[in-house]
Write a protein that holds these residues in place. Structure first.
Motif, PDB file in Angstrom:
ATOM      1  N   ASP A 157       6.646  17.276  -5.337  1.00 43.09           N
ATOM      2  CA  ASP A 157       6.364  16.394  -4.211  1.00 43.09           C
ATOM      3  C   ASP A 157       5.160  15.505  -4.520  1.00 43.09           C
ATOM      4  O   ASP A 157       5.046  14.404  -3.984  1.00 43.09           O
ATOM      5  N   GLU A 158       4.273  16.013  -5.365  1.00 41.45           N
ATOM      6  CA  GLU A 158       3.080  15.265  -5.762  1.00 41.45           C
ATOM      7  C   GLU A 158       2.864  15.434  -7.261  1.00 41.45           C
ATOM      8  O   GLU A 158       3.059  16.526  -7.805  1.00 41.45           O
ATOM      9  N   TYR A 166      -0.492  10.258  -8.441  1.00 37.59           N
ATOM     10  CA  TYR A 166      -1.918   9.957  -8.561  1.00 37.59           C
ATOM     11  C   TYR A 166      -2.264   9.686 -10.014  1.00 37.59           C
ATOM     12  O   TYR A 166      -1.988  10.516 -10.890  1.00 37.59           O
ATOM     13  N   ASP A 176      10.765  10.142  -4.890  1.00 38.00           N
ATOM     14  CA  ASP A 176      10.092  10.355  -3.611  1.00 38.00           C
ATOM     15  C   ASP A 176       8.738  11.045  -3.774  1.00 38.00           C
ATOM     16  O   ASP A 176       8.008  11.222  -2.788  1.00 38.00           O
ATOM     17  N   ARG A 210       4.834  11.607  -4.710  1.00 38.29           N
ATOM     18  CA  ARG A 210       3.630  10.791  -4.626  1.00 38.29           C
ATOM     19  C   ARG A 210       2.826  10.974  -5.913  1.00 38.29           C
ATOM     20  O   ARG A 210       2.626  12.108  -6.362  1.00 38.29           O
ATOM     21  N   LEU A 219      -3.319  11.159  -1.612  1.00 40.07           N
ATOM     22  CA  LEU A 219      -1.867  11.316  -1.529  1.00 40.07           C
ATOM     23  C   LEU A 219      -1.397  11.777  -0.156  1.00 40.07           C
ATOM     24  O   LEU A 219      -0.198  11.957   0.047  1.00 40.07           O
ATOM     25  N   GLN A 220      -2.314  11.931   0.794  1.00 40.21           N
ATOM     26  CA  GLN A 220      -1.929  12.355   2.138  1.00 40.21           C
ATOM     27  C   GLN A 220      -1.919  11.192   3.130  1.00 40.21           C
ATOM     28  O   GLN A 220      -1.604  11.378   4.308  1.00 40.21           O
ATOM     29  N   GLU A 254       0.049   5.131   3.795  1.00 48.88           N
ATOM     30  CA  GLU A 254       0.355   4.072   2.841  1.00 48.88           C
ATOM     31  C   GLU A 254      -0.466   4.257   1.577  1.00 48.88           C
ATOM     32  O   GLU A 254      -1.644   4.631   1.635  1.00 48.88           O
ATOM     33  N   PRO A 255       0.117   4.000   0.406  1.00 43.77           N
ATOM     34  CA  PRO A 255      -0.621   4.168  -0.847  1.00 43.77           C
ATOM     35  C   PRO A 255      -1.696   3.097  -1.027  1.00 43.77           C
ATOM     36  O   PRO A 255      -1.478   1.922  -0.727  1.00 43.77           O
ATOM     37  N   ARG A 262       4.099   0.732  -8.089  1.00 47.93           N
ATOM     38  CA  ARG A 262       4.025   0.749  -6.631  1.00 47.93           C
ATOM     39  C   ARG A 262       4.675  -0.501  -6.045  1.00 47.93           C
ATOM     40  O   ARG A 262       5.456  -0.429  -5.095  1.00 47.93           O
ATOM     41  N   TYR A 295       5.228   5.682  -4.207  1.00 49.25           N
ATOM     42  CA  TYR A 295       3.924   5.989  -3.639  1.00 49.25           C
ATOM     43  C   TYR A 295       3.031   6.352  -4.833  1.00 49.25           C
ATOM     44  O   TYR A 295       2.990   7.500  -5.282  1.00 49.25           O
ATOM     45  N   ALA A 296       2.336   5.350  -5.371  1.00 50.09           N
ATOM     46  CA  ALA A 296       1.541   5.521  -6.585  1.00 50.09           C
ATOM     47  C   ALA A 296       0.156   4.943  -6.345  1.00 50.09           C
ATOM     48  O   ALA A 296       0.030   3.784  -5.926  1.00 50.09           O
TER      49      ALA A 296
END
Length: 339
Positions: free
Chosen positions: A80-81, A126, A122, A124, A242-243, A246-247, A168, A174-175
């Motif tokens: 998920d991340e 970092y 999907d 996210r 990441l929470q 919007e990125p 992104r 979501y980067a």
């Protein structure tokens, strides 16, 4: 459902602290580990072997220079991340190994982004960016500051930073990039200047010698100014990025600059020593292109993430020296009495 996270560079300083944080938050954590003939898991093994983490922390062999391993790990972890912390992260070494640094730090990030795009779109993502991307641009440096890297490391990280922005904008991933200023801890590698200083202060206080033929600590540019924070706090900022709904990219920093000379004074005085009696400089330790001053403005992270550094550089130096003394079987008070 339990969230799953993939951490590259999990055996490093930041990776080990981040793994602890995510496990505390109930995540299932997967980590990428480079194969080596020497032991390189000292930071993560106490976490990995803890009975509370059985079945919750999995380690996979792979490398940012090998796209096949990255693809296989992303498929297996179904994260998920994704936290891309792995890198050739030593600035001085990057001048000696510019091609490898680019392959691991720049193209490695693209390899991982592409694996995520194809197999975990999907998730996210970092990207561990760095204040070294600002280089020659004067402080205070923030998210809108002009980049001017002064090393192959800084240039490679800037490539990865813009690749993250591109994925992104081009693919809707979501980067995000976390532009972290210098962050240290007792888990910092011994070849990095702050750990070299804390370890030398502890060794001299405990044994009378820093190590080596001269018994002194040899450093390069003592006038370089850096913004030093505590790594254990910075991984919380990574997670918070990441929470968000919007990125967005964020700078994490203390906002306070100190010279290498200042850090020497803080570390050595903690054990009752005068750093000037034990530190020598050598021009061979000066880099081909120096970065004079990096001091970050993390006001955006404070307002949007609710994140702020709380450990001062003096507190950081003391806790690092104390940890090195403990590892040597001494205490700062006893060492100060002998000094």
């Amino acid at each position: 459902m339990t969230k799953r996270a993939l951490i590259t560079g999990i055996t490093g300083q930041d990776g080990s602290y981040l793994a602890e944080l995510l496990l505390e938050k109930g995540y299932e954590v997967h980590g990428l580990v480079r194969r080596s003939s020497s032991f390189n898991r000292a930071r993560i093994d106490p976490i990995y072997l803890h009975p509370d983490n059985a079945g919750r922390l999995s380690l996979h062999y792979g490398d940012l220079t090998d796209s096949t391993s990255l693809t296989n790990i992303v498929r297996a972890a179904a994260p998920d991340e994704v936290y891309n912390l792995a890198a050739q992260s030593h600035v001085a070494v990057s001048f000696e190994m510019p091609e490898y640094t680019a392959s691991a730090d720049a193209i490695g990030a693209i390899r991982l982004l592409e694996a995520v795009r194809q197999h975990a779109p999907d998730a996210r993502f970092y990207q561990a960016s760095t204040s070294e991307m600002f280089g020659l641009t004067p402080p205070p440096q923030h998210e809108g500051t002009h980049f001017h890297p002064r090393s192959p490391y800084g240039a490679a990280k800037l490539h990865a930073h813009w690749a993250t922005v591109n994925y992104r904008e081009a693919y809707g991933l979501y980067a995000v990039s976390g532009i972290l200023f210098n962050h240290e801890s007792p888990r910092r590698g011994e070849s990095f200047v702050t750990r070299k200083i804390s370890l030398a202060a502890a060794r001299i206080a405990a044994t009378g010698s820093a190590s080596g033929a001269t018994g002194a600590l040899t450093l390069g540019n003592l006038d370089a100014i850096r913004d030093w924070g505590y790594a254990a706090e910075y991984v919380e900022g990574m997670w918070r990025m990441l929470q968000q709904d919007e990125p967005a990219d964020f700078v994490l920093a203390t906002g306070v600059g100190s010279t290498v000379r200042d850090f020497c004074e803080l570390a050595f005085s903690h054990v009752g020593l005068d750093w000037r009696d034990h530190v020598v400089t050598d021009p061979r330790f000066v880099r081909p292109a120096e970065v004079p001053e990096l001091v970050g403005d993390a006001s955006h992270a404070a307002s949007e993430l609710g994140w702020k550094a709380t450990t001062s550089v003096g507190e950081l130096a003391r806790l690092m020296v104390d940890a090195d003394l403990a590892a040597l079987g001494a205490t700062s008070s006893a060492a100060a009495e002998r000094a």
